[in-house]
Design a protein around this motif. Structure first.
Motif: not given
Length: 222
Positions: A30-33, A46-53, A73-74, A111-117
């Protein structure tokens, strides 16, 4: 592991275990990001513990399994967004490798529709990077000949060759290696993409590798 070892040992990994990213490893990632975002103006997340995408047709087509964490990357829309995303994304990838994690650059298989970003006004998603503890450490990619990847007159300086060798270890879309580094008469370097899809992202990735190998004290990009 230092960053040069990370360049050598980092290979694309698409199958991950269920081990969570946590503790000091998570904090350092996280610090590097955050540092990359401050320097670049990007909005890398950074998205963690999110299996749907990665749970869809494209994920299965791309043979991804067990992906629960990824880096989005946004950034603000602009002519330099893809190259900047590649440059700073690869910096994070190598940091992840140094932390004992595995990664894979991903263009179309999530799957962009399921992404959490979250994408803000005027921003655009460039691509994502899967990250986690791989079932394996991946395998090296096959390199092209060095000749099409560079142009120079006279003898090749050692630093220039070191930069080229480092750039050849960089990941590129479908291993296309569509880039060229030209050593100019004034000692500086011109880097360019030579076609192919996601070539601007690839250019940012290979420029970061080239800088590491050549040493930024020896040249500048023009």
């Amino acid at each position: 592991m230092d960053i040069f070892e990370a360049m050598e040992k980092r290979h694309s990994v698409r199958k991950y275990t269920d081990k969570r990213i946590e503790g000091d490893v998570l904090a350092q990632l996280k610090s590097e990001i955050e540092q990359c975002n401050r320097e670049s103006g990007l909005n890398i997340q950074l998205i963690t513990d999110e299996p749907n995408a990665f749970d869809g047709f494209w994920a299965h087509y791309g043979k991804f399994t067990g992906v629960r964490n990824y880096i989005a990357i946004i950034g603000k829309k602009g002519a330099d967004l893809q190259e900047k995303g590649g440059y700073y994304g690869e910096r994070i990838v190598l940091k992840a490798q140094m932390l004992g994690l595995n990664t894979c650059w991903v263009a179309l298989t999530f799957s962009k529709s399921k992404a959490a970003y979250k994408i803000g006004h005027g921003e655009k998603l460039v691509c994502v990077i899967s990250v986690g503890y791989g079932e394996t450490n991946g395998v090296p990619h096959v390199n092209r000949s060095i000749d099409p990847l560079c142009k120079f007159n006279g003898d090749m300086p050692r630093w220039f060759k070191n930069g080229l060798e480092a750039s050849m270890m960089a990941p590129t879309a479908t291993n296309q290696q569509k880039f060229r580094f030209t050593l100019l008469d004034d000692g500086n370097v011109k880097a360019e993409a030579t076609g192919g899809f996601y070539s601007k992202v690839d250019l940012g990735i290979v420029k970061y590798h080239f800088e590491l190998g050549a040493g930024i004290e020896n040249f500048r990009f023009v």
